[in-house]
Design an enzyme around this catalytic site. Structure first.
Site, PDB file in Angstrom:
ATOM      1  N   LYS A 243       7.708  -0.190  10.458  1.00  0.00           N
ATOM      2  CA  LYS A 243       8.480  -1.384  10.081  1.00  0.00           C
ATOM      3  C   LYS A 243       9.813  -1.375  10.817  1.00  0.00           C
ATOM      4  O   LYS A 243      10.246  -2.381  11.383  1.00  0.00           O
ATOM      5  CB  LYS A 243       8.693  -1.429   8.561  1.00  0.00           C
ATOM      6  CG  LYS A 243       7.446  -1.881   7.816  1.00  0.00           C
ATOM      7  CD  LYS A 243       7.507  -1.660   6.318  1.00  0.00           C
ATOM      8  CE  LYS A 243       6.143  -2.011   5.711  1.00  0.00           C
ATOM      9  NZ  LYS A 243       6.008  -1.660   4.301  1.00  0.00           N
TER      10      LYS A 243
ATOM     11  N   GLN B  13       9.565   0.522  -0.470  1.00  0.00           N
ATOM     12  CA  GLN B  13       8.212   0.945  -0.108  1.00  0.00           C
ATOM     13  C   GLN B  13       7.479   1.497  -1.338  1.00  0.00           C
ATOM     14  O   GLN B  13       7.988   2.360  -2.036  1.00  0.00           O
ATOM     15  CB  GLN B  13       8.286   2.017   0.999  1.00  0.00           C
ATOM     16  CG  GLN B  13       6.945   2.453   1.534  1.00  0.00           C
ATOM     17  CD  GLN B  13       6.187   1.331   2.255  1.00  0.00           C
ATOM     18  OE1 GLN B  13       6.747   0.595   3.051  1.00  0.00           O
ATOM     19  NE2 GLN B  13       4.902   1.205   1.953  1.00  0.00           N
TER      20      GLN B  13
ATOM     21  N   ASP C 164       8.780  -8.874   0.297  1.00  0.00           N
ATOM     22  CA  ASP C 164       7.397  -8.535  -0.034  1.00  0.00           C
ATOM     23  C   ASP C 164       6.729  -9.626  -0.869  1.00  0.00           C
ATOM     24  O   ASP C 164       5.513  -9.634  -1.031  1.00  0.00           O
ATOM     25  CB  ASP C 164       7.361  -7.216  -0.829  1.00  0.00           C
ATOM     26  CG  ASP C 164       6.996  -6.024   0.042  1.00  0.00           C
ATOM     27  OD1 ASP C 164       6.384  -6.234   1.105  1.00  0.00           O
ATOM     28  OD2 ASP C 164       7.323  -4.888  -0.355  1.00  0.00           O
TER      29      ASP C 164
END
Ligand code: NAP
Length: 280
Positions: free
Chosen positions: A51, A95, A118
């Site tokens: 990422k 995460q 997200d």
């Protein structure tokens, strides 16, 4: 047709790079992405590294904040609150999975929904299902982009989604409904999965069982999108038996090289969208 997710993601990143340089000249600022990693989960470490790599490549301001696995929940929540207030941060990603002593729901709820790249915050989930503007979870968003590469108009298609997770199956269902598909969502208690799949014009497999979907489960000419990433002795495989299904399907995503690369590209896109919305 093998749907090339790697190439599609590369093209998307090129486009995002151009958009970021335009934003830079318009606003004299670039979108910022903060990624928080708690602990040493090997897969998470790889995801976070990738990422950060692609965020840098397209020109985002990105940072990775690393904490040990024994981090106190309160410290994490306070960090998120700081990032919420920081005007240089457009997107925040924690995460997953988190260590078991940390309440995942509390963490997601603490992220400002406008910075939730997200798309997991209840506000984004609700907005997506109500058909309003929202941050869309990256993997289903990537699947939709790949689907639209095969068929622009999905009106009236029968889509079968295998899996009902908040991460994949449920948001995917909402995106397909938005495209006017008739959607069947299936899960571990579904009585006859093969029969459901055989009725599908589109199959989205997001299960986590290696090669679950077989060639004789798929109608000739169907489009098959494989979200699965399963480590096996013979390497990484999807939830679809690629060798069998590619003989019947009109189009199929490979694993690796299908949905996987799109997930990060869509994360970068979401970060840019968050920046734009906060600067309008
Ligand atoms: P998850 O949270 O474990 O959900 C799996 C879903 O599959 C559940 O809804 C479960 O049903 C259903 N299921 C389990 N066994 C089944 C069966 N025999 N028949 C039908 N449905 C069944 O998984 P996830 O997070 O959505 O991930 C799914 C897969 O996608 C995994 O392989 C994961 O590694 C991969 N993934 C890939 C990406 C990417 O970027 N490509 C991103 C995220 C995840 P119940 O609800 O009834 O338990």
């Amino acid at each position: 047709m093998i749907i090339d997710g790697k190439k599609t993601a590369e093209d998307l990143r090129k486009d995002l790079k151009r958009k970021i340089s335009e934003l830079k000249s318009t606003y004299n600022a670039v979108p910022g992405l903060s990624v928080i990693l708690v602990g040493e989960d090997p897969a998470s470490k790889i995801y976070v590294k990738n990422k950060a790599k692609f965020a840098k490549e397209v020109g985002l301001n990105s940072e990775v904040i690393r904490y040990p696995a024994n981090l106190e929940e309160k410290v994490l929540l306070n960090k998120i609150k700081d990032l919420n207030k920081n005007t240089k941060v457009s997107g925040i990603l924690v995460q997953l999975p988190l260590p078991s002593h940390i309440d995942k729901k509390k963490v997601i709820d603490t992220i400002d929904h406008a910075k939730d790249v997200d798309g997991f915050h209840p506000m984004n989930v609700g907005n997506l299902s109500s058909g309003y503007k929202s941050n869309i979870p990256c993997t289903p968003l990537g699947c939709s982009i790949l689907l639209k590469k095969v068929e622009k108009n999905l009106n009236g298609k029968h889509a079968v989604v295998i899996g009902r997770s908040n991460l994949n199956g449920k948001p995917m269902t909402q995106l397909l409904l938005k495209e006017n598909c008739t959607v069947t969502i299936t899960h571990s208690k579904t009585k006859d999965l093969k029969a459901e799949c055989l009725r599908a014009d589109i199959i989205i497999a997001a299960v986590g069982i290696p090669k679950l979907v077989k060639g004789d489960w798929v109608k000739k000419g169907a489009i098959v999108i494989d979200v699965g990433i399963n480590k096996t002795e013979s390497g990484i495989v999807g939830d679809v038996d690629f060798d069998e299904v590619s003989k019947v399907a009109k189009a199929i995503t490979p694993v690796p090289g299908g949905v996987g690369p799109m997930t990060i590209a869509c994360l970068l896109q979401n970060t840019i969208n968050c920046f734009k919305r906060s600067n309008i």
